[in-house]
Design a protein around this motif. Structure first.
Motif, PDB file in Angstrom:
ATOM      1  N   GLU A 341     -14.774 -83.941  -8.930  1.00 31.32           N
ATOM      2  CA  GLU A 341     -14.578 -85.276  -8.250  1.00 31.32           C
ATOM      3  C   GLU A 341     -13.836 -85.645  -7.420  1.00 31.32           C
ATOM      4  OE1 GLU A 341     -13.281 -86.000 -12.478  1.00 31.32           O
ATOM      5  OE2 GLU A 341     -15.384 -85.927 -13.170  1.00 31.32           O
ATOM      6  N   ARG A 342     -12.863 -85.173  -7.042  1.00 31.93           N
ATOM      7  CA  ARG A 342     -11.809 -84.735  -5.778  1.00 31.93           C
ATOM      8  C   ARG A 342     -12.592 -84.495  -4.534  1.00 31.93           C
ATOM      9  NH1 ARG A 342      -7.221 -84.097  -3.053  1.00 31.93           N
ATOM     10  NH2 ARG A 342      -6.896 -82.057  -3.880  1.00 31.93           N
ATOM     11  N   VAL A 343     -12.783 -82.641  -4.216  1.00 30.41           N
ATOM     12  CA  VAL A 343     -13.081 -83.097  -3.212  1.00 30.41           C
ATOM     13  C   VAL A 343     -14.263 -82.049  -2.704  1.00 30.41           C
ATOM     14  CG1 VAL A 343     -10.210 -81.455  -2.664  1.00 30.41           C
ATOM     15  CG2 VAL A 343     -11.930 -80.454  -3.804  1.00 30.41           C
ATOM     16  N   GLY A 344     -15.341 -82.648  -3.750  1.00 34.76           N
ATOM     17  CA  GLY A 344     -17.055 -82.353  -3.677  1.00 34.76           C
ATOM     18  C   GLY A 344     -17.125 -81.095  -3.796  1.00 34.76           C
ATOM     19  N   ARG A 345     -18.399 -80.278  -4.565  1.00 33.82           N
ATOM     20  CA  ARG A 345     -18.711 -79.476  -4.705  1.00 33.82           C
ATOM     21  C   ARG A 345     -18.828 -78.139  -3.756  1.00 33.82           C
ATOM     22  NH1 ARG A 345     -23.103 -79.743  -9.099  1.00 33.82           N
ATOM     23  NH2 ARG A 345     -21.572 -79.895  -9.975  1.00 33.82           N
ATOM     24  N   THR A 346     -17.329 -77.919  -3.393  1.00 34.81           N
ATOM     25  CA  THR A 346     -17.439 -77.670  -2.061  1.00 34.81           C
ATOM     26  C   THR A 346     -16.691 -75.831  -2.491  1.00 34.81           C
ATOM     27  OG1 THR A 346     -15.118 -77.962  -1.880  1.00 34.81           O
ATOM     28  CG2 THR A 346     -16.678 -78.819  -0.726  1.00 34.81           C
ATOM     29  N   ALA A 347     -16.322 -75.116  -1.628  1.00 36.91           N
ATOM     30  CA  ALA A 347     -15.822 -73.444  -1.668  1.00 36.91           C
ATOM     31  C   ALA A 347     -14.324 -73.786  -2.282  1.00 36.91           C
ATOM     32  CB  ALA A 347     -16.479 -72.651  -0.426  1.00 36.91           C
ATOM     33  N   TYR A 348     -14.017 -74.688  -1.082  1.00 35.50           N
ATOM     34  CA  TYR A 348     -12.937 -75.173  -1.331  1.00 35.50           C
ATOM     35  C   TYR A 348     -12.415 -75.902  -2.690  1.00 35.50           C
ATOM     36  CZ  TYR A 348      -7.758 -78.078  -0.615  1.00 35.50           C
ATOM     37  OH  TYR A 348      -6.878 -77.686  -0.627  1.00 35.50           O
ATOM     38  N   ALA A 349     -13.490 -76.275  -3.559  1.00 38.11           N
ATOM     39  CA  ALA A 349     -13.205 -76.528  -5.155  1.00 38.11           C
ATOM     40  C   ALA A 349     -13.067 -75.527  -5.948  1.00 38.11           C
ATOM     41  CB  ALA A 349     -13.193 -77.246  -5.165  1.00 38.11           C
ATOM     42  N   ALA A 350     -14.015 -74.956  -5.866  1.00 40.15           N
ATOM     43  CA  ALA A 350     -14.048 -73.059  -6.019  1.00 40.15           C
ATOM     44  C   ALA A 350     -12.554 -72.467  -6.288  1.00 40.15           C
ATOM     45  CB  ALA A 350     -15.095 -72.567  -5.782  1.00 40.15           C
ATOM     46  N   GLU A 351     -11.872 -72.277  -4.914  1.00 39.59           N
ATOM     47  CA  GLU A 351     -11.183 -71.855  -4.882  1.00 39.59           C
ATOM     48  C   GLU A 351      -9.536 -72.393  -5.181  1.00 39.59           C
ATOM     49  OE1 GLU A 351      -9.389 -69.324  -0.939  1.00 39.59           O
ATOM     50  OE2 GLU A 351      -8.112 -71.439  -1.161  1.00 39.59           O
ATOM     51  N   ARG A 352      -9.851 -73.784  -5.799  1.00 38.15           N
ATOM     52  CA  ARG A 352      -8.561 -74.489  -6.503  1.00 38.15           C
ATOM     53  C   ARG A 352      -8.623 -74.388  -7.289  1.00 38.15           C
ATOM     54  NH1 ARG A 352      -8.588 -74.435  -1.780  1.00 38.15           N
ATOM     55  NH2 ARG A 352      -6.890 -72.815  -3.021  1.00 38.15           N
ATOM     56  N   ALA A 353     -10.076 -73.953  -8.658  1.00 46.24           N
ATOM     57  CA  ALA A 353      -9.918 -73.866  -9.680  1.00 46.24           C
ATOM     58  C   ALA A 353      -9.299 -72.637 -10.298  1.00 46.24           C
ATOM     59  CB  ALA A 353     -11.621 -74.095 -10.166  1.00 46.24           C
ATOM     60  N   ILE A 354     -10.191 -71.130  -9.623  1.00 52.05           N
ATOM     61  CA  ILE A 354      -9.407 -69.740  -9.081  1.00 52.05           C
ATOM     62  C   ILE A 354      -7.441 -69.712  -9.147  1.00 52.05           C
ATOM     63  CG2 ILE A 354      -9.076 -67.885  -8.573  1.00 52.05           C
ATOM     64  CD1 ILE A 354     -12.532 -68.582  -8.061  1.00 52.05           C
ATOM     65  N   THR A 355      -6.823 -70.189  -8.539  1.00 50.83           N
ATOM     66  CA  THR A 355      -6.035 -70.505  -8.161  1.00 50.83           C
ATOM     67  C   THR A 355      -5.226 -70.768  -9.441  1.00 50.83           C
ATOM     68  OG1 THR A 355      -5.807 -72.198  -6.647  1.00 50.83           O
ATOM     69  CG2 THR A 355      -5.236 -69.599  -5.281  1.00 50.83           C
ATOM     70  N   GLY A 356      -5.828 -71.804  -9.212  1.00 49.52           N
ATOM     71  CA  GLY A 356      -5.092 -72.870 -10.422  1.00 49.52           C
ATOM     72  C   GLY A 356      -4.777 -71.632 -12.138  1.00 49.52           C
ATOM     73  N   TYR A 357      -6.521 -71.728 -12.038  1.00 43.88           N
ATOM     74  CA  TYR A 357      -6.062 -70.806 -13.547  1.00 43.88           C
ATOM     75  C   TYR A 357      -5.537 -69.783 -13.323  1.00 43.88           C
ATOM     76  CZ  TYR A 357      -8.506 -67.604 -16.810  1.00 43.88           C
ATOM     77  OH  TYR A 357      -8.430 -66.484 -18.005  1.00 43.88           O
ATOM     78  N   LEU A 358      -5.441 -69.205 -12.223  1.00 44.43           N
ATOM     79  CA  LEU A 358      -4.454 -67.977 -12.380  1.00 44.43           C
ATOM     80  C   LEU A 358      -2.731 -68.148 -12.239  1.00 44.43           C
ATOM     81  CD1 LEU A 358      -6.084 -65.522  -9.421  1.00 44.43           C
ATOM     82  CD2 LEU A 358      -5.395 -65.087 -12.063  1.00 44.43           C
ATOM     83  N   ASP A 359      -2.500 -69.469 -12.132  1.00 45.68           N
ATOM     84  CA  ASP A 359      -0.930 -70.086 -11.937  1.00 45.68           C
ATOM     85  C   ASP A 359      -0.771 -70.196 -13.168  1.00 45.68           C
ATOM     86  OD1 ASP A 359      -0.615 -69.253  -9.628  1.00 45.68           O
ATOM     87  OD2 ASP A 359      -0.063 -71.229  -8.484  1.00 45.68           O
ATOM     88  N   HIS A 360      -1.694 -71.198 -13.772  1.00 42.00           N
ATOM     89  CA  HIS A 360      -1.449 -71.900 -14.861  1.00 42.00           C
ATOM     90  C   HIS A 360      -2.296 -71.352 -16.245  1.00 42.00           C
ATOM     91  CE1 HIS A 360       0.619 -74.770 -12.031  1.00 42.00           C
ATOM     92  NE2 HIS A 360      -0.198 -74.833 -11.488  1.00 42.00           N
ATOM     93  N   VAL A 361      -3.152 -71.292 -16.377  1.00 39.16           N
ATOM     94  CA  VAL A 361      -4.033 -71.028 -17.757  1.00 39.16           C
ATOM     95  C   VAL A 361      -4.086 -69.349 -18.200  1.00 39.16           C
ATOM     96  CG1 VAL A 361      -6.759 -71.185 -18.421  1.00 39.16           C
ATOM     97  CG2 VAL A 361      -5.091 -72.624 -16.740  1.00 39.16           C
ATOM     98  N   ALA A 362      -4.461 -68.627 -17.371  1.00 42.37           N
ATOM     99  CA  ALA A 362      -3.875 -67.493 -17.109  1.00 42.37           C
ATOM    100  C   ALA A 362      -3.410 -66.577 -18.033  1.00 42.37           C
ATOM    101  CB  ALA A 362      -4.244 -66.412 -16.293  1.00 42.37           C
ATOM    102  N   PRO A 363      -4.184 -66.100 -19.184  1.00 44.28           N
ATOM    103  CA  PRO A 363      -3.141 -65.201 -20.828  1.00 44.28           C
ATOM    104  C   PRO A 363      -1.718 -64.535 -19.432  1.00 44.28           C
ATOM    105  CG  PRO A 363      -4.528 -65.172 -21.405  1.00 44.28           C
ATOM    106  CD  PRO A 363      -4.928 -65.877 -19.770  1.00 44.28           C
TER     107      PRO A 363
END
Length: 402
Positions: A341-363
């Motif tokens: 929604e902020r940066v478009g459906r791009t590989a950059y958005a995919a990478e942000r989702a993965i790094t965000g998951y690892l930093d803040h969500v992953a058990p």
């Protein structure tokens, strides 16, 4: 046919939505209290009673109307005798904890004192009792704080402590010469691991002509007194909008420099001055590769393919593994949608989702002396997921070439 927009009506609608959002957050918070998931400790402090972060305390900040403005988590950093957190920060970085000095300081001794790092480490013989006799283990010693006598770790006979001031003083020159800023400093686990981070003066801009995403460049310097780690410098890109640590390897650039605790270590640390020059080159490569990802469109299925490679699922996986996999995929899909929604459906958005998951969500399974939040912060600082982030980064770059 032109369309007229009533700006007053639009503003009123936006304000109503904001008020409802605040009320919804208040209702959700009170519901957690009613369900017994959190409890009031006194004043504005609460304690979590369930889940991975059980036992963690936090403070709720409210405005003049009594509405929740922020929830300030306790990260588990060591406390001094007076109850203050052993952390120095030039700005309210770690959720407002620590000793804050507006504008920072250029004095290394001031930073060490404020952060609780103004102690030295010595080694003492490793002793053991055999019957009525106290014997010495000739090839092993213990590291000990000279101010408190607290034991920090077991080390070999040739281990030479790198004192905090010795290890960090080379940063003093960088602060004065290159206009970098002391950003934070603190200690973990009673001083077994200590750190200082500096912020470089120029922010990194990803795809400056389009999304213009801001990444703040840092160099973190860590010292280990437990015998289980090295003295090391790492470059650490940080994305303020979501507090993601975007540290991964890029082509033709150095991300990490380390030295063992030996007699010649201090001479080698002098070479760490090169770290600033290396980091500048790193961030140039980083911005170029991230911009390439920001200009690479990606389909949802391609995103799922990357996830499948990062977290492969065996054909005979058990029900619990399947459930964890589904939960992870659901969380990543939600984060990917938010980023698109902020940066478009791009590989950059995919990478942000993965790094965000690892930093803040992953058990994270914290040790006995750590909260989950402290375990998560330590993993980010020490780069526990750097390899996985690098793998994701390189895999997404392949989509640009496809």
């Amino acid at each position: 046919m032109s369309t007229t927009i009533d700006v007053n009506t639009a503003f009123a609608a936006e304000k109503t939505a904001q008020i409802e959002s605040v009320r919804e957050r208040e209702r959700a918070f009170e519901a957690r209290v009613d369900r017994g998931e959190i409890r009031l400790l006194g004043g504005d402090r609460y304690e979590v009673l369930t889940g991975w972060d059980r036992g963690e305390s936090f403070t709720v900040s409210r405005n003049a109307q009594g509405e929740i403005e922020a929830i300030i988590a306790r990260h588990g950093l060591d406390e001094r005798a007076d109850g203050t957190i052993a952390l120095y920060a030039s700005s309210p970085a770690w959720h407002g904890l620590g000793q804050i000095i507006p504008g920072g300081t250029t004095d290394i001794d001031g930073v060490l004192a404020l952060s609780g790092l103004d102690f030295e480490v010595t080694t003492v013989p490793a002793l053991y009792r055999w019957g009525e006799e106290l014997r010495e283990h000739a090839d092993q010693r213990h590291t000990v704080r000279t101010d408190t006598g607290a034991a920090l770790g077991a080390v070999g006979r040739k281990y030479t402590p790198i004192q905090n001031r010795q290890g960090f003083e080379f940063l003093q020159e960088l602060v004065g010469k290159f206009d970098v800023v002391w950003e934070s400093a603190g200690l973990l686990r009673g001083g077994k691991r200590v750190f200082i981070s500096i912020r470089l003066p120029e922010a990194v801009r990803v795809d400056a002509d389009a999304i213009n995403d801001i990444v703040v460049p840092y160099v973190a310097v860590m010292n280990d007194h437990s015998g289980n780690g090295q003295f090391q410098c790492v470059v650490t890109p940080w994305r303020p909008i979501c507090a993601n640590t975007e540290r991964f390897a890029v082509r033709d650039a150095v991300t990490r420099w380390a030295v063992r605790h030996t007699k010649g270590a201090i001479d080698e640390i002098k070479e760490a001055r090169r770290t600033l020059g290396l980091s500048v080159h790193y961030f140039e490569r980083f911005a170029a590769e991230e911009t390439a990802l920001a200009r690479t469109d990606i389909a949802v299925q391609e995103f799922h393919d990357v996830i499948a490679e990062l977290w492969p699922l065996d054909d005979d996986a058990k029900d619990r593994t399947l459930t964890n996999h589904a939960n992870r995929l659901g969380a990543l899909d939600g984060m990917f949608h938010t980023e698109t929604e902020r940066v478009g459906r791009t590989a950059y958005a995919a990478e942000r989702a993965i790094t965000g998951y690892l930093d803040h969500v992953a058990p994270r399974r914290p040790g006995k002396s750590m909260t989950e939040e402290l375990a998560r912060a330590t993993a980010v600082m020490e780069g526990a997921d750097d390899e996985l982030k690098t793998k994701a980064h390189r895999r997404l770059l392949l989509l640009r070439q496809g």
